[in-house]
Design a protein around this motif. Structure first.
Motif, PDB file in Angstrom:
ATOM      1  N   TYR A   1       1.049   4.345  -2.550  1.00 24.14           N
ATOM      2  CA  TYR A   1      -0.758   5.506  -2.430  1.00 24.14           C
ATOM      3  C   TYR A   1       0.008   6.511  -1.285  1.00 24.14           C
TER       4      TYR A   1
ATOM      5  N   VAL B   1      -7.124   3.488  -1.311  1.00 19.79           N
ATOM      6  CA  VAL B   1      -6.183   2.733  -0.662  1.00 19.79           C
ATOM      7  C   VAL B   1      -7.337   1.330  -0.128  1.00 19.79           C
TER       8      VAL B   1
ATOM      9  N   ILE C   1      -2.274   3.215   6.168  1.00 13.23           N
ATOM     10  CA  ILE C   1      -1.346   1.602   5.358  1.00 13.23           C
ATOM     11  C   ILE C   1      -0.208   1.610   6.086  1.00 13.23           C
TER      12      ILE C   1
ATOM     13  N   TYR D   1       0.659  -0.367   0.098  1.00 12.57           N
ATOM     14  CA  TYR D   1       0.122   0.181   0.243  1.00 12.57           C
ATOM     15  C   TYR D   1       0.952   1.419  -0.081  1.00 12.57           C
TER      16      TYR D   1
END
Length: 86
Positions: free
Chosen positions: A6, A22, A78, A3
């Motif tokens: 992002y 996300v 995240i 992740y």
């Protein structure tokens, strides 16, 4: 899934938009204190929450701090998602 990709998007997109990407990629997991803004607007008895949501029309809302999500919220989510996949 990683992740971290992002994180760069936070430099040119608002936090709510990035969090939407996300959460979509992660399958919309339950995240503590981050709720769907529409749910908060319709189910919350807090008039100030409702006014903020009606004014800004976000996808997500921080219910603990009664505010729109910000970059730090996205970074924390995240990090949490990356830690959970290990």
């Amino acid at each position: 899934m990683n992740y971290d990709k992002y994180l760069d998007a936070l430099n040119y997109e608002d936090a709510d938009t990035v969090l939407g990407s996300v959460m979509s990629a992660a399958g919309f997991p339950k995240v503590a204190n981050i709720e769907d803004a529409c749910d908060v607007a319709y189910l919350s008895g807090d008039e100030s929450d409702r006014k903020i949501i009606e004014q800004h029309q976000p996808m997500f809302y921080n219910t603990l701090e009664h505010r729109l999500v910000n970059k730090q919220d996205v970074i924390d989510i995240i990090n949490q998602l990356n830690a959970n996949k290990k």
